[in-house]
Design a protein around this motif. Structure first.
Motif, short mmCIF file in Angstrom:
data_model
loop_
_atom_site.label_atom_id
_atom_site.label_comp_id
_atom_site.label_asym_id
_atom_site.label_seq_id
_atom_site.Cartn_x
_atom_site.Cartn_y
_atom_site.Cartn_z
N GLU A 12 7.09 1.67 0.69
CA GLU A 12 5.35 1.81 0.41
C GLU A 12 5.13 1.83 -1.01
N SER A 13 5.17 2.04 -2.20
CA SER A 13 4.70 1.92 -3.69
C SER A 13 4.61 0.37 -3.64
N VAL A 14 5.62 0.03 -3.79
CA VAL A 14 4.84 -1.51 -4.11
C VAL A 14 4.11 -2.12 -2.90
N ARG A 15 4.24 -1.55 -1.94
CA ARG A 15 2.77 -2.73 -0.83
C ARG A 15 1.56 -1.95 -1.34
N THR A 16 1.66 -0.79 -1.69
CA THR A 16 0.56 0.01 -2.30
C THR A 16 -0.05 -0.35 -3.25
N ALA A 17 0.87 -0.70 -4.35
CA ALA A 17 0.10 -0.96 -5.89
C ALA A 17 -0.36 -2.74 -5.84
N ILE A 18 0.16 -3.63 -4.88
CA ILE A 18 -0.08 -4.46 -4.44
C ILE A 18 -1.75 -4.78 -3.84
N TRP A 19 -1.81 -4.20 -2.67
CA TRP A 19 -2.86 -4.48 -2.29
C TRP A 19 -4.35 -3.94 -3.50
N ASN A 20 -3.75 -2.27 -3.73
CA ASN A 20 -4.84 -2.17 -4.68
C ASN A 20 -5.41 -2.74 -6.54
N SER A 21 -4.34 -3.34 -6.30
CA SER A 21 -4.06 -4.44 -7.64
C SER A 21 -4.86 -5.43 -6.33
N GLY A 22 -4.80 -6.27 -5.56
CA GLY A 22 -5.53 -7.30 -5.16
C GLY A 22 -7.06 -7.05 -4.50
N PHE A 23 -7.49 -5.87 -4.25
CA PHE A 23 -8.65 -5.61 -3.64
C PHE A 23 -8.65 -4.66 -5.48
N SER A 24 -8.69 -4.94 -6.61
CA SER A 24 -9.56 -3.93 -7.43
C SER A 24 -10.60 -4.52 -7.54
N ASP A 25 -11.40 -5.32 -7.50
CA ASP A 25 -12.43 -6.68 -7.76
C ASP A 25 -13.31 -6.42 -6.60
N TYR A 26 -12.68 -6.14 -6.01
CA TYR A 26 -13.02 -6.40 -4.39
C TYR A 26 -15.00 -5.51 -4.19
N LEU A 27 -15.91 -5.82 -3.66
CA LEU A 27 -17.37 -5.79 -3.39
C LEU A 27 -17.36 -4.66 -2.77
N VAL A 28 -16.48 -4.19 -2.04
CA VAL A 28 -16.09 -2.43 -1.65
C VAL A 28 -15.64 -1.85 -1.94
N PRO A 29 -15.25 -0.89 -2.80
CA PRO A 29 -14.14 -0.11 -3.10
C PRO A 29 -13.12 0.21 -2.23
N ILE A 30 -12.29 -0.34 -2.41
CA ILE A 30 -11.01 -0.27 -1.12
C ILE A 30 -9.20 0.04 -1.75
N ASN A 31 -8.75 1.32 -2.71
CA ASN A 31 -8.65 1.67 -3.36
C ASN A 31 -7.83 3.03 -1.65
N MET A 32 -5.99 2.03 -1.86
CA MET A 32 -5.94 3.07 -0.62
C MET A 32 -4.50 3.85 -1.25
N THR A 33 -4.34 4.92 -0.55
CA THR A 33 -2.50 5.63 -0.53
C THR A 33 -1.86 5.28 0.13
N ALA A 34 -0.41 4.99 0.55
CA ALA A 34 0.67 4.56 0.85
C ALA A 34 -0.08 5.44 2.48
#
Length: 127
Positions: A12-34
């Motif tokens: 969960e920690s790896v997939r959440t980290a890569i999701w948040n990194s990949g969407f860090s500069d997205y048009l709409v905030p999309i930072n997520m918890t696991a």
């Protein structure tokens, strides 16, 4: 060489980290918890087996959420999120992930595969 690892086989920690990194500069905030990321899979009926994290040399570089359903005797699949960490963009990873989705679609005998892109998301549209 890229390795496509099923979502459920990645911590969960790896997939959440890569999701948040990949969407860090997205048009709409999309930072997520696991928990929120897991809930996204459930609420959108995405597949833990067919969604995946992309690794290269054991480094997570991207994530794709993938789901499918049957609708009027057609199998419809969609990408419910696709992102590459900013430092790994322009390496062909996004294209490889889309190609992998097409391959999954063929293996699952999908009739239609879709990817939704928000107007103004020029990075995704260029991909």
């Amino acid at each position: 060489m890229l390795e496509f690892v099923p979502f459920k086989e990645v911590s969960e920690s790896v997939r959440t980290a890569i999701w948040n990194s990949g969407f860090s500069d997205y048009l709409v905030p999309i930072n997520m918890t696991a928990e929120a990321l897991n809930n996204r899979l459930t609420s959108l009926n995405l597949s833990e087996q067919d969604s995946f994290v992309v690794f290269e040399n054991k480094i997570p570089k991207g994530i794709t959420l993938f789901g499918f359903k049957k609708l009027a005797d057609k199998k419809i699949a969609w990408v419910g999120g696709l992102a590459v960490a900013p430092e790994f963009r322009k390496e062909g990873i996004g294209v490889a992930m889309l190609n992998y989705c097409e391959k999954l679609g063929e293996q699952l005998d999908i009739d239609l595969l879709t990817l939704e892109v928000i107007v103004g998301n020029d990075k995704a549209l260029n991909l």
